[in-house]
Write a protein that holds these residues in place. Structure first.
Motif, PDB file in Angstrom:
ATOM      1  N   SER A 249       0.684  -1.306  -0.060  1.00 37.78           N
ATOM      2  CA  SER A 249      -0.166   0.001   0.021  1.00 37.78           C
ATOM      3  C   SER A 249       0.911   1.214   0.048  1.00 37.78           C
ATOM      4  CB  SER A 249      -0.889   0.179   1.065  1.00 37.78           C
ATOM      5  OG  SER A 249      -0.319  -0.080   2.440  1.00 37.78           O
ATOM      6  N   TYR A 250       2.006   1.197   0.750  1.00 32.90           N
ATOM      7  CA  TYR A 250       2.858   2.406   0.884  1.00 32.90           C
ATOM      8  C   TYR A 250       3.471   2.752  -0.626  1.00 32.90           C
ATOM      9  CZ  TYR A 250       2.069   1.764   5.534  1.00 32.90           C
ATOM     10  OH  TYR A 250       1.275   1.916   6.700  1.00 32.90           O
ATOM     11  N   LEU A 251       3.850   1.592  -1.324  1.00 35.85           N
ATOM     12  CA  LEU A 251       4.476   1.603  -2.735  1.00 35.85           C
ATOM     13  C   LEU A 251       3.472   2.146  -3.663  1.00 35.85           C
ATOM     14  CD1 LEU A 251       6.524  -1.778  -2.928  1.00 35.85           C
ATOM     15  CD2 LEU A 251       7.405   0.529  -2.478  1.00 35.85           C
ATOM     16  N   VAL A 252       2.195   1.785  -3.441  1.00 37.84           N
ATOM     17  CA  VAL A 252       1.043   2.206  -4.406  1.00 37.84           C
ATOM     18  C   VAL A 252       1.007   3.475  -4.103  1.00 37.84           C
ATOM     19  CG1 VAL A 252      -1.310   1.912  -4.917  1.00 37.84           C
ATOM     20  CG2 VAL A 252      -0.103  -0.072  -4.857  1.00 37.84           C
ATOM     21  N   ILE A 253       0.899   3.947  -2.975  1.00 34.59           N
ATOM     22  CA  ILE A 253       0.509   5.736  -2.619  1.00 34.59           C
ATOM     23  C   ILE A 253       1.678   6.332  -3.279  1.00 34.59           C
ATOM     24  CG2 ILE A 253       0.783   7.230  -0.873  1.00 34.59           C
ATOM     25  CD1 ILE A 253      -0.697   5.248   1.009  1.00 34.59           C
ATOM     26  N   ILE A 254       2.859   5.952  -2.986  1.00 30.68           N
ATOM     27  CA  ILE A 254       4.193   6.768  -3.611  1.00 30.68           C
ATOM     28  C   ILE A 254       3.952   6.881  -5.117  1.00 30.68           C
ATOM     29  CG2 ILE A 254       6.704   6.639  -4.124  1.00 30.68           C
ATOM     30  CD1 ILE A 254       6.854   5.554  -1.182  1.00 30.68           C
ATOM     31  N   ILE A 255       3.670   5.723  -5.703  1.00 31.95           N
ATOM     32  CA  ILE A 255       3.523   5.495  -7.464  1.00 31.95           C
ATOM     33  C   ILE A 255       2.284   6.467  -7.831  1.00 31.95           C
ATOM     34  CG2 ILE A 255       3.133   4.106  -9.204  1.00 31.95           C
ATOM     35  CD1 ILE A 255       4.881   2.140  -7.806  1.00 31.95           C
ATOM     36  N   ASP A 256       1.286   6.348  -6.964  1.00 30.15           N
ATOM     37  CA  ASP A 256       0.008   7.152  -7.405  1.00 30.15           C
ATOM     38  C   ASP A 256       0.396   8.571  -7.248  1.00 30.15           C
ATOM     39  OD1 ASP A 256      -2.671   7.342  -8.027  1.00 30.15           O
ATOM     40  OD2 ASP A 256      -2.823   8.179  -6.039  1.00 30.15           O
ATOM     41  N   LEU A 257       1.010   9.162  -6.173  1.00 27.75           N
ATOM     42  CA  LEU A 257       1.536  10.570  -6.233  1.00 27.75           C
ATOM     43  C   LEU A 257       2.448  11.007  -7.390  1.00 27.75           C
ATOM     44  CD1 LEU A 257       1.724  10.707  -2.403  1.00 27.75           C
ATOM     45  CD2 LEU A 257       0.153  11.676  -3.730  1.00 27.75           C
ATOM     46  N   VAL A 258       3.595  10.208  -7.453  1.00 24.29           N
ATOM     47  CA  VAL A 258       4.354  10.412  -8.621  1.00 24.29           C
ATOM     48  C   VAL A 258       3.633  10.599 -10.081  1.00 24.29           C
ATOM     49  CG1 VAL A 258       6.042   9.840 -10.108  1.00 24.29           C
ATOM     50  CG2 VAL A 258       6.485   9.602  -7.608  1.00 24.29           C
ATOM     51  N   VAL A 259       2.686   9.594 -10.374  1.00 23.50           N
ATOM     52  CA  VAL A 259       2.100   9.756 -11.526  1.00 23.50           C
ATOM     53  C   VAL A 259       0.792  10.845 -11.405  1.00 23.50           C
ATOM     54  CG1 VAL A 259       0.020   8.503 -12.732  1.00 23.50           C
ATOM     55  CG2 VAL A 259       1.889   7.107 -11.968  1.00 23.50           C
ATOM     56  N   GLN A 260       0.235  11.285 -10.488  1.00 27.35           N
ATOM     57  CA  GLN A 260      -0.783  12.286 -10.504  1.00 27.35           C
ATOM     58  C   GLN A 260       0.176  13.660 -10.406  1.00 27.35           C
ATOM     59  OE1 GLN A 260      -3.856  12.166 -10.430  1.00 27.35           O
ATOM     60  NE2 GLN A 260      -3.717   9.778 -10.382  1.00 27.35           N
ATOM     61  N   ASN A 261       1.137  13.902 -10.048  1.00 27.45           N
ATOM     62  CA  ASN A 261       1.927  14.887 -10.107  1.00 27.45           C
ATOM     63  C   ASN A 261       2.423  15.101 -11.630  1.00 27.45           C
ATOM     64  OD1 ASN A 261       1.863  16.082  -7.564  1.00 27.45           O
ATOM     65  ND2 ASN A 261       3.571  14.978  -6.756  1.00 27.45           N
ATOM     66  N   LEU A 262       3.095  14.078 -12.218  1.00 27.79           N
ATOM     67  CA  LEU A 262       3.224  14.237 -13.596  1.00 27.79           C
ATOM     68  C   LEU A 262       2.118  14.380 -14.408  1.00 27.79           C
ATOM     69  CD1 LEU A 262       5.613  11.051 -13.858  1.00 27.79           C
ATOM     70  CD2 LEU A 262       6.124  13.567 -13.909  1.00 27.79           C
ATOM     71  N   ARG A 263       1.062  13.950 -14.109  1.00 26.92           N
ATOM     72  CA  ARG A 263      -0.251  14.131 -15.027  1.00 26.92           C
ATOM     73  C   ARG A 263      -0.853  15.619 -14.829  1.00 26.92           C
ATOM     74  NH1 ARG A 263      -4.869  10.338 -13.844  1.00 26.92           N
ATOM     75  NH2 ARG A 263      -3.640   9.010 -15.152  1.00 26.92           N
ATOM     76  N   LYS A 264      -0.513  16.298 -13.483  1.00 24.05           N
ATOM     77  CA  LYS A 264      -1.004  17.597 -13.502  1.00 24.05           C
ATOM     78  C   LYS A 264       0.151  18.320 -14.123  1.00 24.05           C
ATOM     79  CE  LYS A 264      -1.873  20.572  -9.412  1.00 24.05           C
ATOM     80  NZ  LYS A 264      -1.741  20.760  -7.946  1.00 24.05           N
ATOM     81  N   ARG A 265       1.357  18.213 -14.081  1.00 22.03           N
ATOM     82  CA  ARG A 265       2.298  18.962 -14.942  1.00 22.03           C
ATOM     83  C   ARG A 265       2.075  19.004 -16.242  1.00 22.03           C
ATOM     84  NH1 ARG A 265       8.282  18.056 -12.281  1.00 22.03           N
ATOM     85  NH2 ARG A 265       7.809  19.055 -10.204  1.00 22.03           N
ATOM     86  N   TRP A 266       1.718  17.629 -16.719  1.00 18.82           N
ATOM     87  CA  TRP A 266       1.584  17.460 -18.300  1.00 18.82           C
ATOM     88  C   TRP A 266       0.219  18.367 -18.746  1.00 18.82           C
ATOM     89  CZ3 TRP A 266       4.049  15.755 -22.316  1.00 18.82           C
ATOM     90  CH2 TRP A 266       3.267  15.639 -23.420  1.00 18.82           C
ATOM     91  N   GLU A 267      -0.719  18.416 -17.797  1.00 18.45           N
ATOM     92  CA  GLU A 267      -1.911  19.306 -17.931  1.00 18.45           C
ATOM     93  C   GLU A 267      -1.718  20.649 -17.962  1.00 18.45           C
ATOM     94  OE1 GLU A 267      -5.071  17.829 -15.331  1.00 18.45           O
ATOM     95  OE2 GLU A 267      -5.078  15.971 -16.538  1.00 18.45           O
ATOM     96  N   GLU A 268      -0.704  21.114 -17.400  1.00 17.26           N
ATOM     97  CA  GLU A 268      -0.498  22.597 -17.189  1.00 17.26           C
ATOM     98  C   GLU A 268       0.238  23.310 -18.380  1.00 17.26           C
ATOM     99  OE1 GLU A 268       1.774  23.097 -13.684  1.00 17.26           O
ATOM    100  OE2 GLU A 268       0.031  22.806 -12.235  1.00 17.26           O
ATOM    101  N   ARG A 269       0.784  22.319 -19.257  1.00 15.84           N
ATOM    102  CA  ARG A 269       1.533  22.795 -20.490  1.00 15.84           C
ATOM    103  C   ARG A 269       0.580  23.160 -21.430  1.00 15.84           C
ATOM    104  NH1 ARG A 269       6.280  18.691 -21.725  1.00 15.84           N
ATOM    105  NH2 ARG A 269       7.408  18.842 -19.766  1.00 15.84           N
TER     106      ARG A 269
END
Length: 127
Positions: free
Chosen positions: A107-127
């Motif tokens: 669960s901790y690994l899934v949380i970390i991976i999800d946070l990284v993916v969500q941050n990358l997705r957010k940065r991609w949408e801001e472009r």
């Protein structure tokens, strides 16, 4: 950052997908004890995540209402981890102990991976 109780449905579905892969691995490979250990650890990891989400929501409500907050369920999470290790040590031919420990961290690994993916997705949408 999203609050944990808002992230929980997404995290739960990711963990269920991992559990489905583990069940397929248990059923179709010769590494049954490894995959059974991963299943046990991941199920108890999901339980620990659920306890954390539920208790943190109660903690936040207590703070907002000015009441003294309870703990966030640390004892329950430690007890579930201890239970997983006890089961793995009691039945060493059925459960691979290292896999159980890795499953407990899922669960901790899934949380970390999800946070990284969500941050990358957010940065991609801001472009």
């Amino acid at each position: 950052m999203q609050e944990l109780h808002q992230m929980f449905p997404r995290l739960r579905s990711y963990i269920f997908y991992l559990l489905a892969l583990y069940v397929l691995g248990w059923g179709f490979t010769s590494y049954q004890s490894v995959f059974l250990g991963l299943i046990l650890g991941t199920v108890l990891s999901l339980y620990s995540l659920w306890v954390l989400v539920r208790r943190s929501k109660q903690f936040g409500q207590a703070v907002e209402e000015g009441r003294r907050p309870r703990s966030v369920g640390t004892f329950a999470r430690f007890a579930s981890a201890a239970l997983a290790v006890i089961i793995a040590m009691r039945y060493p031919t059925e459960f691979h102990i290292v896999s159980v420990v890795l499953g407990l961290m899922t669960s901790y690994l899934v949380i970390i991976i999800d946070l990284v993916v969500q941050n990358l997705r957010k940065r991609w949408e801001e472009r």
